[in-house]
Design a protein around this motif. Structure first.
Motif, mmCIF file in Angstrom:
data_model
loop_
_atom_site.group_PDB
_atom_site.id
_atom_site.type_symbol
_atom_site.label_atom_id
_atom_site.label_comp_id
_atom_site.label_asym_id
_atom_site.label_seq_id
_atom_site.Cartn_x
_atom_site.Cartn_y
_atom_site.Cartn_z
ATOM 1 N N UNK A 63 -5.087 7.115 1.622
ATOM 2 C CA UNK A 63 -4.824 5.984 0.744
ATOM 3 C C UNK A 63 -4.614 6.421 -0.708
ATOM 4 N N UNK A 105 -7.851 6.359 7.438
ATOM 5 C CA UNK A 105 -7.384 6.902 8.706
ATOM 6 C C UNK A 105 -8.110 8.184 9.096
ATOM 7 N N UNK A 106 -8.233 8.389 10.410
ATOM 8 C CA UNK A 106 -8.611 9.683 10.942
ATOM 9 C C UNK A 106 -7.386 10.587 11.021
ATOM 10 N N UNK A 107 -7.593 11.818 11.503
ATOM 11 C CA UNK A 107 -6.490 12.776 11.588
ATOM 12 C C UNK A 107 -5.707 12.664 12.887
ATOM 13 N N UNK A 117 4.127 7.311 2.476
ATOM 14 C CA UNK A 117 4.327 6.126 3.299
ATOM 15 C C UNK A 117 4.023 4.868 2.492
ATOM 16 N N UNK A 135 0.705 11.470 3.411
ATOM 17 C CA UNK A 135 0.347 12.093 4.683
ATOM 18 C C UNK A 135 0.791 13.551 4.678
ATOM 19 N N UNK A 189 0.516 5.385 0.821
ATOM 20 C CA UNK A 189 -0.298 6.429 1.425
ATOM 21 C C UNK A 189 0.446 7.762 1.317
ATOM 22 N N UNK A 192 0.838 -1.192 0.000
ATOM 23 C CA UNK A 192 0.000 0.000 0.000
ATOM 24 C C UNK A 192 0.879 1.251 0.000
ATOM 25 N N UNK A 218 -3.441 7.281 15.922
ATOM 26 C CA UNK A 218 -4.277 7.240 14.727
ATOM 27 C C UNK A 218 -5.259 6.078 14.812
ATOM 28 N N UNK A 262 -2.309 15.633 9.523
ATOM 29 C CA UNK A 262 -3.413 14.816 8.989
ATOM 30 C C UNK A 262 -3.068 13.341 9.102
ATOM 31 N N UNK A 263 -4.092 12.510 8.959
ATOM 32 C CA UNK A 263 -3.854 11.088 8.892
ATOM 33 C C UNK A 263 -3.440 10.670 7.492
ATOM 34 N N UNK A 264 -2.848 9.490 7.354
ATOM 35 C CA UNK A 264 -2.475 8.997 6.023
ATOM 36 C C UNK A 264 -3.696 8.855 5.121
#
Lengths: 112, 114
Positions: free
Chosen positions: A46, B105-107, A87, A38, A36, A34, B91, A42-44
């Motif tokens: 996709x 994913x959330x932040x 990532x 980021x 990602x 995978x 996370x 913030x979160x990763x």
């Protein structure tokens, strides 16, 4: 033990200067690889899943490829908005759910 | 909601305090994961739920860490007697639970232990 190594740690490009990010992996049977993106705070997010050697996927200026030992994320004619940490993660056969093992990421900066 | 929601976004705790971090997954997602991300590092797996069952907690660093998902939706990660080394971004991610379904994913919650 599953292992993911990304290189380089950081990469600075000029707008329009194409390059590639590397992800080397060791896994006991690959179920999926995978990519990602980021952004800071913030979160990763996709981007792609690759399942078998020889597979390629594209999205806008990004193309991901996969061999038996590594994956590349090619960035063609990047723009400043492509600046982010990228990532790579692997999912091994037999792991619970969609559990992923991540690399440490490549921090990409694209200057205008 | 449209995505994974985490609260609070930021948490400052004094060493020794207990904290609780909340995750609202994408509606209908059966799989839920918690990851810990230190500054400049990739996310590291903590624990995994399928519906309300905690199927893997092998990544929890100590018995001070506890997670639950009692009704198979919202999840809470609890850290007891926080230590400075617990400072990180936590996370939460959810997925549909089918083979190779990607994690969303959330932040995150940024925890700082002083």
């Amino acid at each position: 033990e599953d292992q993911v190594t990304q290189s380089p740690e950081a990469l600075r490009l000029q707008e329009g200067e194409s390059s590639s990010l590397n992800c080397s992996y060791t896994v006991s049977g690959l179920r999926g690889l995978f990519w990602y993106r980021q952004d800071p705070g913030k979160g990763p997010e996709f981007l792609f899943t690759l399942y078998s050697a020889g597979e390629e996927k594209e999205k806008e200026r990004l193309k991901a490829t996969l061999t038996k030992k590594e994956s590349f994320l090619h960035i063609t004619a990047p723009k400043p908005e492509d600046s982010a940490t990228y990532l790579c993660a692997v999912q091994a056969m037999g792991t619970s759910g969609s559990r992923l093992t991540f690399g440490e990421g490549t921090q990409l900066t694209v200057n205008p | 909601g449209a995505g994974v929601s985490q609260s609070p976004r930021y948490k400052v705790a004094k060493r020794g305090q207990d904290v609780a971090l909340r995750c609202d997954p994408i509606s209908g997602h059966v799989s839920l994961f918690w990851y810990q991300q230190a500054l400049g590092q990739g996310p590291e797996f903590l624990t995994y739920f399928q519906n309300e069952a905690q199927l893997d907690k092998s990544g929890l660093p100590s018995d001070r860490f506890f997670a639950e998902r009692p009704e198979g939706s919202v999840s809470t990660l609890k850290i007891q007697r926080t230590q400075q080394e617990d400072s990180a971004v936590y996370l939460c991610a959810s997925s549909a639970g089918t083979a190779n379904s990607p994690l969303h994913f959330g932040n995150g919650t940024r925890l700082t232990v002083t």
